[in-house]
Design a protein around this motif. Structure first.
Motif, short mmCIF file in Angstrom:
data_model
loop_
_atom_site.label_atom_id
_atom_site.label_comp_id
_atom_site.label_asym_id
_atom_site.label_seq_id
_atom_site.Cartn_x
_atom_site.Cartn_y
_atom_site.Cartn_z
N THR A 94 0.86 -1.18 0.00
CA THR A 94 0.00 0.00 0.00
C THR A 94 0.90 1.23 0.00
O THR A 94 1.63 1.48 0.97
N VAL A 96 1.83 5.06 0.14
CA VAL A 96 1.35 6.35 0.66
C VAL A 96 2.53 7.31 0.76
O VAL A 96 3.67 6.95 0.43
N ASP A 112 -5.64 9.90 4.67
CA ASP A 112 -5.25 8.71 3.89
C ASP A 112 -3.80 8.76 3.45
O ASP A 112 -3.34 7.88 2.72
N LEU A 114 -2.42 10.59 1.30
CA LEU A 114 -2.29 10.75 -0.15
C LEU A 114 -2.41 12.21 -0.58
O LEU A 114 -2.02 12.55 -1.69
N TYR A 138 2.34 6.91 -11.78
CA TYR A 138 1.41 7.38 -10.74
C TYR A 138 0.81 8.71 -11.19
O TYR A 138 1.34 9.35 -12.12
N ASN A 249 -2.37 9.59 -6.54
CA ASN A 249 -3.01 8.30 -6.78
C ASN A 249 -1.93 7.34 -7.26
O ASN A 249 -1.52 7.38 -8.42
N SER A 252 -4.29 3.25 -5.55
CA SER A 252 -5.33 2.88 -4.59
C SER A 252 -6.72 3.08 -5.19
O SER A 252 -7.70 2.53 -4.71
N ARG A 253 -6.79 3.91 -6.24
CA ARG A 253 -8.02 4.10 -7.02
C ARG A 253 -7.67 3.83 -8.48
O ARG A 253 -6.49 3.92 -8.87
N GLN A 266 1.03 0.92 -6.92
CA GLN A 266 0.25 0.03 -6.05
C GLN A 266 -0.62 -0.85 -6.92
O GLN A 266 -1.38 -0.34 -7.75
N LYS A 331 -14.51 -0.83 -0.18
CA LYS A 331 -13.17 -0.53 -0.69
C LYS A 331 -13.26 0.51 -1.80
O LYS A 331 -14.03 0.34 -2.74
N TYR A 333 -11.39 1.44 -4.26
CA TYR A 333 -11.09 1.06 -5.66
C TYR A 333 -12.31 0.41 -6.30
O TYR A 333 -12.68 0.71 -7.44
#
Length: 1308
Positions: A94, A96, A112, A114, A138, A249, A252-253, A266, A331, A333
């Protein structure tokens, strides 16, 4: 059914499934054959093919779970390999931001980890994961378009407050603010970014390249041959300046703009994604397939009109699906990739949102079949995804993306239970939901498709080179007319598309303001009111805290949408209750300001602090409003003030304790109510400057213990706001002056009050800021026009110059094409006619509110200051910001509104109930601006006569102990155009210089008011005490201002004469010029007084007339002597032409003095002329040469000395024939002849006076007065002037009881 989510602390809803013996008892369960067919149709295999009926396993609700688990387990074996750690990446799976050690400077980080806001000069932070092999990507969501450097860095990079990502050898960055790329050195690269853009950062460690994309469009390879090899791994990183904000991002999305061949840092949750898509497929099957029980067969159904209708078979089937689907929907995503995509697809068929009830049915299912915590998390993530998608979608010509996301938001909010949950817990608490009401302005018009929408550009050519509007209205050519009309048609096309978005935004607010949905708790409107009030409190109480403040561009859009929704409900209530007021007559009743039902936080009231007003006006509250203030509450207020001091001291000590942890990069918790830049909450404050935090030079807002009031609004119910029988709710404490008639629903009054506060917080400043684009268009249009004129004049032989001019012409044309399209967007979204009408409506609301409050007498002091501020600022906005596009004169009731605002300014600029110096200054400045423009000056003249006279009386109050410069400016504007040589707009010697903004009040053409002049004359003549006190204060201020001016120019001259290179302080020059301007304006007020009421100086039956005339003569002689002496100090400083002293010149001050002298010596009766002449000649400072200087008659000695310098031009009023009439010049010559004759006669008849007979104070006049009781002597002028301020004798300090005339005995 086995329980899922083992180990979770939450219980599951259990659905008891029917067994075979019980089946007959359960109504609605279909027979086993039909159920088997139905379940096989719903739960298809992965390949979508169903086996033949003979080979299918018989399905019932007993074995359905087993079947479903087997289906979901298919392909999971192959998927598991994807979840393994990818080669080429190091760090946590994960990804971050590294908030423990990977940052430099002060930063605010989201929950979060982010999102990040810069809180220092140039803070830097990197991610927790790095890459050393392969292709990676990213995304960065740009929340503000300022100075940032985004890219990649290694672990060895060391950053500081000056150097960030891209400034060290092994770091690489893209900077869209300056449109450059950085790797120690910098070169041009890419395009400029704007808030709402998405930057994709790509690194290819196989090829050794780094590239960037902006909104999915590649900007090309930025760097190649980057350092690779052992020990080289790259982290995503950013450096950003103060208050800039972004969100990352890493995967995670779902990536908005994935690039083929590149992996997000990620990994996506592939296994969960496959499961969720399968389960969604099963859900779609349930919606598509219906059971016809009577025919005993399965039928295809219209999905858009699907309803559950209480069918147990379908409900139990859905319960099985949701048993697995619900945990996945927590979640982010999966919510974004699966649920939001599905819901958007439902709306893709077009039509109104109401035409798609399926979304409402699905939300019902979620609340029925999911655990409450799951529904809450799912809805929260869904709204966050929608908000993010709306905010970071690129602008396309039809705004289709924005419309798509807003339609789904409306569909979700139409569901009552979902709406109330989101309103109570998400919209204002977790999200910056105001983003939904914002329409961002495109920085790059080409990508927004504005070239296709507005193919023809046009801009006004009504400005001259000086920047003023051209006097001659040139006939528009046929080509220009065609261009203008084509441009206007394009603007109309754009407006229609934007209106669609605005309409959807208003629909959202109508849902939030619904007060009929009372099922299951309070109606939405009352929840919204509480959240809205807290939103206002955060923006009002944290003016310096950037993490909390709503950006002003969002506020502007929110204000307009809220006004539209408010007026819809207001007029809807009027339709049901004819006795109520329509929205056109809306106002906020005065009792809201003092009955405590609405919290105004710590905002200043007109009469000062609320605690002070409660103490001083408690009797008035009891008598007028029947409100009793509890003595215990007053005591509590006082004690609360003391507690705040103690708490601040305690918090200061506490705030230093965690600083030791900060030294090693610890995270400091922030107040829970701080919003993030990126949609969520920010709760970490990162700092590498522990030492500076332990001993802060200035308090840091995030570290302070901030005392936040718990709003009473949060405990209020509908009855508290709207009231019930015997309870007035918000309208408690109606004063007798307020009519006992219904206005509207009380809740709407609070919304209206909040709208006025919003305008004051930041909307007005933003309206002024966006005018800059229009100014840029005018500047470029003038530059293009000038270039085209130069091209036409350029000689043919100078081809080099011609080519350069053509290049300039092309640059200016391209820039104008870009700006005119951008201006079209801004005019539609911010300065359209409808937006202007909203601001005008707000102005009228404030005027009516102030008028109603004023009638309550002393209780007017409870009104918050911002009502007066908004009244003044909204008028200023209508006049100055909307005028290029729409004219204020076209608004309905414009003349009456102007007059009512004029009455407010005239009455309240000197209102004793208003104590705040800032608001009093603002009122004075607004009135000063009002009298500069003919249309608003006429409005002042139309107010009732009693108010006009009262205003003039306040303006003529003595200047001591009050801000008098603005008062004097108002009087000067009322006179400008009537005085001697006082018809200019700009000073003659400044005409050739570049002008300031032609819209400034000081540059308006003269528009004197004879009506107000007449009131002034009547007041000065009728009130025998007013005139002397006013004129003495004017003379005192003139003496001070001119003396200060002379002292300053002496210092400037000395600095200029020094041999060494030196610079005069620009502030000193500005103060010097201000003192000069004040001197001129005070002289003009004296000229105005002498002209309108000469008897004040010349009628010596008045006790103070002779003294005033002597003081006036003394000051006039001083000014003349200082300014007219040849080669004197004034001359030398004027000839230096220093920047900042442009207004200092002979003309303005000499014509003002001349105007006074002509009025006293020429334009009066014989007796007046004799008295004025005698006093002027008796003054020892009088020099005839100063009067001769006015007409260019220099002294013979001066002429002889100046003979070599033949080019030196002497000042003369004769050279200003454009500004001074022939009649005026004739009067000056007549005055000079008169004074020449009189001074000769005076010299011949004056007997020499012995020193003993001269006044021992001034040594200028003979002794003419003797004091009682001490018998000391002086001249009358000295003793009269002394007695104005002091009653003690000059010599013995005895108290003077009287003054008698003294005549020297003849014998002596």
């Amino acid at each position: 059914m086995t329980s899922r989510g083992a180990g979770t602390a939450f219980s599951r809803k259990n659905y008891r499934l029917s067994t075979e013996p019980e089946k007959s008892k359960v109504t609605g369960i279909v027979n086993s054959r039909l159920l088997n067919d139905y379940l096989h149709r719903v739960f298809t295999s992965a390949d979508g093919n169903q086996p033949a009926a003979a080979y299918r396993k018989h399905l019932t609700f007993q074995n359905l779970q087993e079947h479903l688990e087997r289906l979901l387990a298919e392909e999971n074996g192959s998927e598991d390999s994807r979840d393994q750690v990818a080669e080429g990446r190091l760090g946590p799976s994960t990804v971050v931001l590294d908030h423990t050690s990977g940052f430099e400077g002060l930063l605010l980080v989201d929950d979060d980890l982010l999102g990040v806001i810069g809180h220092s000069n140039f803070g830097s932070i990197r991610a927790t994961t790095c890459v050393y092999k392969g292709k990676w990507i990213y995304e960065v969501l740009i929340s503000s378009q300022g100075l940032m450097q985004i890219g990649w860095c290694t672990l060895n990079c060391r950053f500081n407050q000056e150097e960030g990502v891209g400034d060290t050898p092994d770091s690489y960055a893209y900077d869209g603010n300056r449109v450059r790329k950085w790797n120690v050195t910098t070169t041009n690269y890419g395009k400029s970014w704007a808030a709402g853009d998405i930057v994709s950062c790509l690194i290819d460690l196989d090829e050794g390249t780094i590239a960037f994309c902006l909104n999915g469009i590649s900007l090309g390879t930025a760097f190649d041959n980057i350092t690779r090899g052992a020990g080289m791994a790259y982290f995503p990183a950013i450096s950003l300046s103060f208050k800039e904000s972004v969100a990352f991002n890493f995967g995670s999305r779902p990536l908005r703009y994935p690039v083929e061949g590149y992996r997000p840092l990620q990994d996506p949750p592939v296994a969960d994604l496959v499961k969720a898509r399968k389960l969604l497929g099963y859900l779609k099957n349930v919606i598509h397939i219906g059971i016809d029980v009577t025919e005993g067969k399965l039928v295809e159904k219209d999905t858009s009109m699907w309803q559950l209708q209480g069918e147990p078979t379908v409900l139990i089937t859905l319960a099985h699906i949701f048993n697995y689907f619900s945990p996945l929907m927590c979640k982010v995503y999966l919510v974004e990739d699966v649920l939001m995509t599905f819901l958007l697809s439902i709306l893709e068929r077009g039509g109104a949102v109401e035409a798609h009830p399926l979304i409402q049915q699905l939300l019902d299912l979620m609340w029925l079949l999911m655990e409450e915590y799951e529904v809450h998390e799912c809805l929260k993530q869904l709204l966050m995804s929608l908000l993010r998608a709306y905010r970071f979608s690129p602008i396309i010509p039809d705004l289709g993306l924005q419309i798509h996301y807003l339609r789904l938001t409306i569909a979700v909010l139409k569901h009552e239970k979902s709406r109330k949950y989101l309103l109570s817990n998400v919209l204002f608490d977790v999200l910056r939901s105001v983003v939904f009401f914002y329409i961002k302005s495109p920085l790059r018009v080409e990508e927004a498709g504005l070239q296709e929408l507005i193919p023809t550009t046009w801009w006004p050519n009504r400005f001259t080179k000086e920047g003023k509007e051209s006097k001659e209205v040139k006939e528009e050519s046929a080509e220009e007319r065609l261009r203008r009309r084509a441009y206007e048609r394009g603007c109309q096309r754009l407006k229609k598309r934007i209106e669609v978005v605005e309409g959807l935004q208003v629909q959202i607010l109508k849902l939030l303001l619904n007060n009929k949905d009372r099922g299951g708790g309070e109606a939405s409107r009352y929840i919204f009111l509480n959240k809205f009030r807290k939103f206002l409190q955060e923006n009002a109480s944290n003016r310096g805290n950037l993490a909390v403040l709503c950006p002003p561009e969002y506020m502007v859009c929110f204000l307009h949408r809220l006004i539209a929704a408010l007026r819809y409900f207001w007029d809807g209530h009027k339709a049901k209750t004819p006795a109520a007021l329509s929205s056109e007559e809306a106002y906020v009743p005065p009792q809201l300001f003092y009955n405590g039902k609405v919290d105004y936080f710590d905002l200043q009231r007109l009469g000062g602090l609320l605690s002070h007003l409660k103490k001083t006006l408690k009797d008035d509250l009891a008598a007028k409003a029947n409100i009793l203030i509890d003595p215990a509450e007053l005591q509590a207020v006082t004690m609360d003030d003391l507690d705040e001091d103690e708490e601040s001291a305690t918090s200061a000590a506490q705030s230093q304790r965690p600083s030791a942890a900060l030294a090693i990069g610890g995270a400091l918790a922030r107040p829970a109510w701080l919003s993030s830049p990126t949609l969520g909450r920010a709760n970490r404050f990162l700092s590498t400057a522990a030492v500076s935090l332990m001993n802060p030079r200035r308090p840091l807002g995030a570290l302070e213990k901030i005392k936040v009031l718990t709003l009473r609004a949060e405990q209020r119910t509908r009855e508290d706001i709207e009231g019930t029988h015997g309870n007035d709710g918000l309208l408690l404490g109606r004063p007798p002056e307020e009519p006992d008639e219904p206005i509207t629903e009380n809740s709407l009054l609070e919304v209206l009050d909040g709208i006025v506060m919003m305008y004051n917080l930041s909307v007005h400043q933003q309206l002024g800021k966006m005018v800059g684009v229009s100014d840029d268009v005018n500047e470029y249009a003038m530059a293009l026009k000038d270039t085209e004129e130069k091209i036409s004049r350029c000689p043919k032989r100078r081809r080099d110059i011609h080519e350069e001019l053509l290049k300039s012409q092309k640059v200016f044309s391209e820039k104008l094409n870009h700006l005119s399209r951008r201006l079209a967007w801004i005019n539609v979204t911010i300065y359209s006619k409808e937006k202007m009408q909203d601001i005008y409506w707000l102005l009228r609301v404030c005027i009516r509110t102030i008028e109603h409050g004023d009638r309550t007498g002393s209780l007017f002091a409870f009104m918050p200051e911002f009502y007066l501020s908004v009244a003044m600022n909204s008028y200023s906005a209508l006049k100055n910001y909307f005028s290029p596009v729409n004219s204020m004169e076209e608004l309905p009731g414009y003349e009456e509104t102007l007059m009512r605002l004029a009455a407010i300014l005239a009455k309240h600029f000197a209102d004793s109930r208003i104590v705040g110096t800032d608001i009093r200054d603002s009122l004075m400045q607004a009135l000063a601006s009002y009298v500069c423009y003919p249309h608003s000056l006429r409005a002042v003249e139309r107010i009732p006569e009693e108010q006009r006279i009262s205003m003039m009386k306040n303006l003529l109050a003595p200047y001591e102990q009050r801000p008098w410069a603005q008062t004097n400016w108002i009087l000067v504007r009322l006179w400008r155009g009537c005085g001697f040589g006082y018809r200019y707009t700009r000073l003659p010697h400044l005409l050739k210089t570049k002008p300031e903004d032609a819209s400034l009040p000081s540059l308006q053409k003269p528009c004197p008011s004879t009506l107000l002049q007449r009131h002034m004359a009547d007041l000065l003549c009728s009130d025998r005490d007013l005139a002397p006190s006013f004129l003495n204060s004017v003379l005192n201020q003139l003496n001070w201002a001119f003396s200060e001016f002379i002292g300053m120019i002496q210092e400037i001259q000395q600095a200029a004469e020094r041999l060494e290179r030196n610079f005069v302080d620009s502030r000193q020059l500005k103060v010097c010029a201000t003192c000069f301007d004040l001197s001129v304006s005070l002289l003009r007020v004296l000229e105005m007084t002498v002209t309108l009421a000469p008897d004040i100086f010349l009628d010596w039956n008045r006790p103070s007339s002779e003294l005033l005339l002597r003081r006036l003569a003394q000051l006039l002689n001083q000014v003349l002597n200082r300014v007219t002496a040849e080669r004197n100090l004034f001359d030398r400083v004027v000839n230096l032409r220093l920047p900042g002293l442009e207004s200092v010149d002979h003309y303005p001050i000499l014509v003002a003095v001349t105007g006074i002298l002509v009025r006293l010596l020429v334009d009066t009766d014989v007796q007046g002329t004799e008295r004025a002449t005698a006093v002027l000649l008796a003054d020892p400072c009088f020099q005839l040469r100063s009067i001769q200087y006015l007409l260019g008659h220099a002294e013979p000695s001066a002429l002889a000395a100046a003979a070599p310098a033949t080019d030196k031009r002497h000042f003369s009023l004769h050279t200003y024939t454009e500004y001074i009439s022939t009649e005026e010049l004739t009067k000056v010559e007549k005055m000079l002849n008169h004074l020449s004759e009189e001074s000769k006669q005076a010299a011949a008849t004056t007997l020499p006076t012995s020193e003993e007979d001269l006044c021992p104070i001034c040594y200028a006049h003979p002794i003419s007065a003797i004091f009682r009781p001490c018998s000391h002597k002086s001249c009358k002028a000295c003793i009269n002037q002394h007695l104005m301020n002091n009653k003690d004798c000059f010599f013995c300090k005895a108290t003077i009881t009287g003054v008698d005339d003294f005549t020297k005995p003849a014998s002596s």
